[in-house]
Motif scaffolding. Structure first.
Motif, PDB file in Angstrom:
ATOM      1  N   ASP A  42       5.367   7.758 -12.505  1.00 30.52           N
ATOM      2  CA  ASP A  42       5.963   8.568 -13.585  1.00 30.52           C
ATOM      3  C   ASP A  42       4.879   9.262 -14.402  1.00 30.52           C
ATOM      4  OD1 ASP A  42       8.553   8.278 -13.052  1.00 30.52           O
ATOM      5  OD2 ASP A  42       8.912   6.613 -14.457  1.00 30.52           O
ATOM      6  N   MET A  43       3.759   8.577 -14.579  1.00 30.96           N
ATOM      7  CA  MET A  43       2.680   9.197 -15.341  1.00 30.96           C
ATOM      8  C   MET A  43       2.139  10.409 -14.584  1.00 30.96           C
ATOM      9  SD  MET A  43      -0.924   7.733 -16.746  1.00 30.96           S
ATOM     10  CE  MET A  43      -1.923   8.407 -15.431  1.00 30.96           C
ATOM     11  N   ILE A  44       2.066  10.296 -13.253  1.00 30.86           N
ATOM     12  CA  ILE A  44       1.588  11.440 -12.457  1.00 30.86           C
ATOM     13  C   ILE A  44       2.527  12.626 -12.701  1.00 30.86           C
ATOM     14  CG2 ILE A  44       1.149  12.311 -10.111  1.00 30.86           C
ATOM     15  CD1 ILE A  44       0.394   9.491  -9.263  1.00 30.86           C
ATOM     16  N   ARG A  45       3.830  12.371 -12.617  1.00 32.50           N
ATOM     17  CA  ARG A  45       4.805  13.480 -12.803  1.00 32.50           C
ATOM     18  C   ARG A  45       4.673  14.072 -14.194  1.00 32.50           C
ATOM     19  NH1 ARG A  45       8.181   9.585 -10.506  1.00 32.50           N
ATOM     20  NH2 ARG A  45       8.138   9.851  -8.257  1.00 32.50           N
ATOM     21  N   ARG A  46       4.578  13.202 -15.216  1.00 29.49           N
ATOM     22  CA  ARG A  46       4.485  13.703 -16.592  1.00 29.49           C
ATOM     23  C   ARG A  46       3.180  14.465 -16.839  1.00 29.49           C
ATOM     24  NH1 ARG A  46       3.912   9.388 -19.544  1.00 29.49           N
ATOM     25  NH2 ARG A  46       4.627   7.787 -18.130  1.00 29.49           N
ATOM     26  N   SER A  47       2.139  14.161 -16.043  1.00 23.23           N
ATOM     27  CA  SER A  47       0.830  14.794 -16.284  1.00 23.23           C
ATOM     28  C   SER A  47       0.762  16.214 -15.742  1.00 23.23           C
ATOM     29  CB  SER A  47      -0.266  13.963 -15.613  1.00 23.23           C
ATOM     30  OG  SER A  47      -0.204  14.120 -14.194  1.00 23.23           O
ATOM     31  N   PHE A  48       1.730  16.607 -14.892  1.00 23.47           N
ATOM     32  CA  PHE A  48       1.617  17.882 -14.182  1.00 23.47           C
ATOM     33  C   PHE A  48       1.544  19.087 -15.123  1.00 23.47           C
ATOM     34  CE2 PHE A  48       3.307  16.369  -9.777  1.00 23.47           C
ATOM     35  CZ  PHE A  48       2.023  15.967  -9.445  1.00 23.47           C
ATOM     36  N   ALA A  49       2.298  19.032 -16.222  1.00 24.70           N
ATOM     37  CA  ALA A  49       2.277  20.176 -17.159  1.00 24.70           C
ATOM     38  C   ALA A  49       0.860  20.364 -17.708  1.00 24.70           C
ATOM     39  CB  ALA A  49       3.277  19.934 -18.282  1.00 24.70           C
ATOM     40  N   ALA A  50       0.206  19.245 -18.034  1.00 23.72           N
ATOM     41  CA  ALA A  50      -1.162  19.331 -18.581  1.00 23.72           C
ATOM     42  C   ALA A  50      -2.144  19.828 -17.510  1.00 23.72           C
ATOM     43  CB  ALA A  50      -1.593  17.968 -19.112  1.00 23.72           C
ATOM     44  N   TYR A  98     -17.755  17.754  -9.330  1.00 23.80           N
ATOM     45  CA  TYR A  98     -16.476  17.172  -8.916  1.00 23.80           C
ATOM     46  C   TYR A  98     -15.989  16.192  -9.980  1.00 23.80           C
ATOM     47  CZ  TYR A  98     -16.974  19.066  -4.215  1.00 23.80           C
ATOM     48  OH  TYR A  98     -17.081  19.912  -3.147  1.00 23.80           O
ATOM     49  N   VAL A  99     -14.686  15.929  -9.941  1.00 23.61           N
ATOM     50  CA  VAL A  99     -14.137  14.860 -10.787  1.00 23.61           C
ATOM     51  C   VAL A  99     -13.366  13.872  -9.898  1.00 23.61           C
ATOM     52  CG1 VAL A  99     -13.930  16.179 -12.949  1.00 23.61           C
ATOM     53  CG2 VAL A  99     -12.031  16.196 -11.305  1.00 23.61           C
ATOM     54  N   ARG A 100     -13.302  12.626 -10.380  1.00 23.19           N
ATOM     55  CA  ARG A 100     -12.525  11.601  -9.680  1.00 23.19           C
ATOM     56  C   ARG A 100     -11.246  11.335 -10.464  1.00 23.19           C
ATOM     57  NH1 ARG A 100     -13.815   5.199  -9.449  1.00 23.19           N
ATOM     58  NH2 ARG A 100     -12.722   5.356 -11.437  1.00 23.19           N
ATOM     59  N   ILE A 101     -10.122  11.394  -9.749  1.00 20.91           N
ATOM     60  CA  ILE A 101      -8.828  11.102 -10.373  1.00 20.91           C
ATOM     61  C   ILE A 101      -8.277   9.850  -9.696  1.00 20.91           C
ATOM     62  CG2 ILE A 101      -6.535  12.009 -10.890  1.00 20.91           C
ATOM     63  CD1 ILE A 101      -7.615  14.801 -10.660  1.00 20.91           C
ATOM     64  N   SER A 102      -8.174   8.787 -10.458  1.00 22.97           N
ATOM     65  CA  SER A 102      -7.741   7.512  -9.889  1.00 22.97           C
ATOM     66  C   SER A 102      -6.214   7.458  -9.905  1.00 22.97           C
ATOM     67  CB  SER A 102      -8.348   6.410 -10.762  1.00 22.97           C
ATOM     68  OG  SER A 102      -7.905   5.182 -10.321  1.00 22.97           O
ATOM     69  N   TYR A 103      -5.592   7.265  -8.715  1.00 18.42           N
ATOM     70  CA  TYR A 103      -4.121   7.291  -8.687  1.00 18.42           C
ATOM     71  C   TYR A 103      -3.499   5.910  -8.491  1.00 18.42           C
ATOM     72  CZ  TYR A 103      -4.771   8.068  -3.588  1.00 18.42           C
ATOM     73  OH  TYR A 103      -5.150   7.983  -2.270  1.00 18.42           O
ATOM     74  N   CYS A 104      -4.222   4.880  -8.877  1.00 20.25           N
ATOM     75  CA  CYS A 104      -3.557   3.563  -8.951  1.00 20.25           C
ATOM     76  C   CYS A 104      -2.936   3.487 -10.344  1.00 20.25           C
ATOM     77  CB  CYS A 104      -4.528   2.421  -8.674  1.00 20.25           C
ATOM     78  SG  CYS A 104      -6.059   2.519  -9.566  1.00 20.25           S
ATOM     79  N   VAL A 105      -1.901   4.310 -10.513  1.00 25.57           N
ATOM     80  CA  VAL A 105      -1.230   4.465 -11.813  1.00 25.57           C
ATOM     81  C   VAL A 105       0.277   4.511 -11.570  1.00 25.57           C
ATOM     82  CG1 VAL A 105      -3.155   5.767 -12.860  1.00 25.57           C
ATOM     83  CG2 VAL A 105      -1.350   7.002 -11.675  1.00 25.57           C
ATOM     84  N   MET A 107       0.819  -1.214   0.000  1.00 25.95           N
ATOM     85  CA  MET A 107       0.000   0.000   0.000  1.00 25.95           C
ATOM     86  C   MET A 107       0.861   1.276   0.000  1.00 25.95           C
ATOM     87  SD  MET A 107      -2.841  -1.281  -0.215  1.00 25.95           S
ATOM     88  CE  MET A 107      -3.588  -2.889  -0.040  1.00 25.95           C
ATOM     89  N   ASN A 108       2.160   1.135   0.292  1.00 24.47           N
ATOM     90  CA  ASN A 108       3.032   2.324   0.294  1.00 24.47           C
ATOM     91  C   ASN A 108       3.090   2.977  -1.083  1.00 24.47           C
ATOM     92  OD1 ASN A 108       3.767   2.180   2.954  1.00 24.47           O
ATOM     93  ND2 ASN A 108       5.302   0.599   2.517  1.00 24.47           N
ATOM     94  N   ILE A 109       2.951   2.141  -2.110  1.00 22.08           N
ATOM     95  CA  ILE A 109       3.020   2.691  -3.478  1.00 22.08           C
ATOM     96  C   ILE A 109       1.834   3.635  -3.706  1.00 22.08           C
ATOM     97  CG2 ILE A 109       3.050   2.074  -5.946  1.00 22.08           C
ATOM     98  CD1 ILE A 109       4.402  -0.583  -5.094  1.00 22.08           C
ATOM     99  N   TYR A 110       0.650   3.214  -3.267  1.00 22.47           N
ATOM    100  CA  TYR A 110      -0.519   4.098  -3.397  1.00 22.47           C
ATOM    101  C   TYR A 110      -0.330   5.354  -2.545  1.00 22.47           C
ATOM    102  CZ  TYR A 110      -2.902   0.036  -5.453  1.00 22.47           C
ATOM    103  OH  TYR A 110      -3.248  -1.033  -6.238  1.00 22.47           O
ATOM    104  N   ASP A 111       0.265   5.162  -1.362  1.00 20.61           N
ATOM    105  CA  ASP A 111       0.455   6.298  -0.458  1.00 20.61           C
ATOM    106  C   ASP A 111       1.396   7.341  -1.100  1.00 20.61           C
ATOM    107  OD1 ASP A 111       0.185   7.840   1.766  1.00 20.61           O
ATOM    108  OD2 ASP A 111       1.483   6.639   3.050  1.00 20.61           O
ATOM    109  N   GLU A 112       2.466   6.859  -1.734  1.00 23.01           N
ATOM    110  CA  GLU A 112       3.396   7.772  -2.421  1.00 23.01           C
ATOM    111  C   GLU A 112       2.659   8.531  -3.529  1.00 23.01           C
ATOM    112  OE1 GLU A 112       6.674   8.424  -1.718  1.00 23.01           O
ATOM    113  OE2 GLU A 112       6.195   7.269   0.085  1.00 23.01           O
ATOM    114  N   ASN A 113       1.872   7.807  -4.312  1.00 27.88           N
ATOM    115  CA  ASN A 113       1.105   8.434  -5.402  1.00 27.88           C
ATOM    116  C   ASN A 113       0.128   9.470  -4.851  1.00 27.88           C
ATOM    117  OD1 ASN A 113       2.335   6.872  -7.280  1.00 27.88           O
ATOM    118  ND2 ASN A 113       0.536   5.678  -7.839  1.00 27.88           N
TER     119      ASN A 113
END
Ligand code: PLP
Length: 395
Positions: free
Chosen positions: A378-386, A368-375, A304-310
Motif C-alpha cells: 500500500d505504501m508503494i501505491r501511495r508513493s506513486f504521486a510523489a 544511482y539510488v537504491r529503493i528498498s521494496y521490502c515494504v 517470497m511472493n510478497i516481495y515479487d509482487e512489490n
C-alpha cells in the motif's frame, strides 16, 4: 582516549540510518501514511510458521540447559549435519558437518572469513561495485586493503577486464554478492564461468590461490524462475557466507554460517583459521536456540511472493513514469538511475516529498539510488504521486 579508528567508525553517521531516523521524525509531523520510507532492508514478510512452531516445541520439550547452554564453538554437531544433508540434497554439494561454522549472521560470517584469510597488511581484497558498504569496514578490520572494482553499469554483472586489471600479486580474496544489494541483479552462470577461468589463470600467475567469498544472504530471494547457483561448482576456491536474516526473516536473531568446502585450496587449514578467527573475535557458539530453530526449518522460506509482487508493482510503476531502472532479478532492492548526475541532490529533492531513497555513492556507484521494496505494498501505491511529481520536476 579510545582507539581513534574505532571512535571515527562509531561516530560516522550512515546515510541509510539518517534517512530512516528522518522518516520517523517526519511521520510525527505529517502522519505516518504520508511518509514513503524506502530506505532500509529490514524484511517485512513474517518468518514462516515453522519458526514459531520450532521455538514453541523446543522450549516446551527440552530442559533449560539444553535450550540455552553453550554448543561447540563451531556450532552444534546435529545442526551442522542437518545443514550438510540439506546442501547435499539441494546442490549436490558433497559437504559434511566439518565444513560448517555457525555464525551470528552474514556480518559475522564475513568478518570471521576475512580475518581467517588475511595474512599481511599488504593483502588486498577486491569488492565489486555496487557493494554492501560494510565490506569496507570488515576488510579494514581484517587488516587488509580494499580494492574497488568499478561497476558494470550496462549489465550489472562483473567486468572481467576490470577484474583482470585489479588483480595483483597481493590479491588474497574477492567478495561477490548475488543476488545483489543494492543492484537487485543476479550473477549468471556465464559470469561465474568466466570469472572462474580468470581467477584460475591469475592464481597460477601470482603463485597463490585467490579465494572467492560468496556473500549469500539473499540466495533464495530470486525471481522469474532463475536457478540458484552453487558457486563452488564454478570455482572451487569459494567460501560461502550465509545468513538466515532474509530467507527466514530473522535479522534480529543473528544466525548464519560459513561453509568452507573441501574443494577449496587448503580447505582444512582455512577451516581451522576460521575457528581461530571466530575465537579471536568472540564469535563462538552462535545463538543456540536459533541454531536448533534453523535445523527444524531447513529448506523453509518466508513467502517470497510478497516481495515479487512489490517488485513488479514498483518496477512497472516507475518505468511507466520514465525512471531508468535496473531490471531486478533478486533481493528486494530496485536500483534507479538518478535523473541528475548527483544522486545525493536527487535524494534530497525526493526527501522534500517525503520519499526516502538512498543515494548509492556509499555503495560505490554514484549516480544511482537504491529503493528498498521490502515494504507494505500500500505504501508503494501511495508513493506513486510523489514519484511522479519528482520525475516531472526534471522534465
Ligand atoms: N551482506 C549483505 C549484502 C547485506 O545486504 C547484509 C544485510 O543487509 C549483510 C551482508 C549482513 O547480514 P546479517 O544481518 O545477516 O549480518
Amino acid at each position: 582516549m579510545p582507539s581513534k579508528e574505532m571512535y571515527a567508525l562509531g561516530s560516522q553517521a550512515s546515510v541509510i540510518r539518517d534517512l530512516f531516523a528522518y522518516g520517523q521524525e517526519q511521520a510525527a509531523v505529517v502522519g505516518r501514511e504520508n511518509v514513503f520510507d524506502f530506505s532500509i532492508g529490514n524484511p517485512t514478510v513474517p518468518a514462516p510458521a515453522c519458526v514459531k512452531e520450532a521455538i514453541e516445541e523446543i522450549v516446551a520439550t527440552r530442559q533449560s540447559v539444553d535450550v540455552h547452554g553453550y554448543t561447540a564453538a563451531a556450532g552444534d554437531l546435529a545442526v551442522r549435519r542437518g545443514l550438510a544433508d540439506y546442501m547435499n540434497q539441494t546442490y549436490d554439494a558433497g559437504v559434511s558437518a566439518d565444513n560448517f561454522y555457525m555464525t551470528c549472521g552474514a556480518a559475522a560470517s564475513l568478518t570471521v572469513t576475512l580475518k581467517a584469510l588475511v595474512e599481511s597488511p599488504e593483502d588486498e581484497v577486491i569488492v565489486v561495485a555496487p557493494f554492501f558498504p560494510e565490506y569496507t569496514v570488515f576488510i579494514h578490520n581484517a587488516g587488509a586493503k580494499e580494492v574497488v572494482l568499478p561497476p558494470d553499469t550496462e549489465h550489472f554483472q562483473i567486468s572481467l577486464e576490470a577484474m583482470e586489471q585489479a588483480i595483483t600479486p597481493h590479491t588474497r580474496a574477492i567478495i561477490v554478492n548475488s543476488p545483489n544489494n543494492p543492484a537487485g541483479t543476479v550473477y549468471s552462470a556465464d559470469t561465474y564461468t568466466k570469472l572462474a577461468a580468470l581467477l584460475t589463470k591469475k592464481s597460477a600467475d601470482i603463485g597463490h590461490s585467490i579465494y572467492l567469498i560468496s556473500d549469500e544472504p539473499y540466495r533464495e530471494i530470486i525471481y522469474d524462475g532463475l536457478p540458484i547457483l552453487y558457486v563452488p561448482k564454478f570455482y572451487a576456491n569459494t567460501i560461502i557466507c550465509y545468513s538466515y536474516s532474509k530467507s527466514l526473516s530473522l535479522p534480529g536473531e543473528r544466525i548464519g554460517y560459513i561453509l568452507v568446502p573441501d574443494c577449496a585450496a587448503d580447505a582444512k587449514a582455512v577451516y581451522t583459521a576460521v575457528c581461530g578467527a571466530g575465537r579471536a573475535m568472540g564469535f563462538v557458539c552462535a545463538p543456540h536456540l536459533f541454531q536448533d530453530v534453523v535445523l527444524k526449518c531447513m529448506g523453509k522460506l518466508s513467502d517470497m511472493n510478497i516481495y515479487d509482487e512489490n517488485r513488479k508493482l514498483l518496477y512497472n510503476g516507475l518505468k511507466e513514469m520514465g525512471y531508468e531502472c535496473v531490471y531486478p532479478s533478486g533481493a528486494f532492492y530496485l536500483f534507479v538511475k538518478s535523473p541528475e548526475p548527483d544522486a545525493n541532490a536527487f535524494s534530497e529533492k525526493a526527501k522534500k516529498l517525503n520519499l526516502l531513497i538512498v543515494p548509492a555513492d556509499s555503495f560505490g556507484c554514484p549516480g544511482y539510488v537504491r529503493i528498498s521494496y521490502c515494504v507494505d505494498p500500500d505504501m508503494i501505491r501511495r508513493s506513486f504521486a510523489a514519484f511522479k511529481t519528482l520525475i516531472e520536476s526534471y522534465a
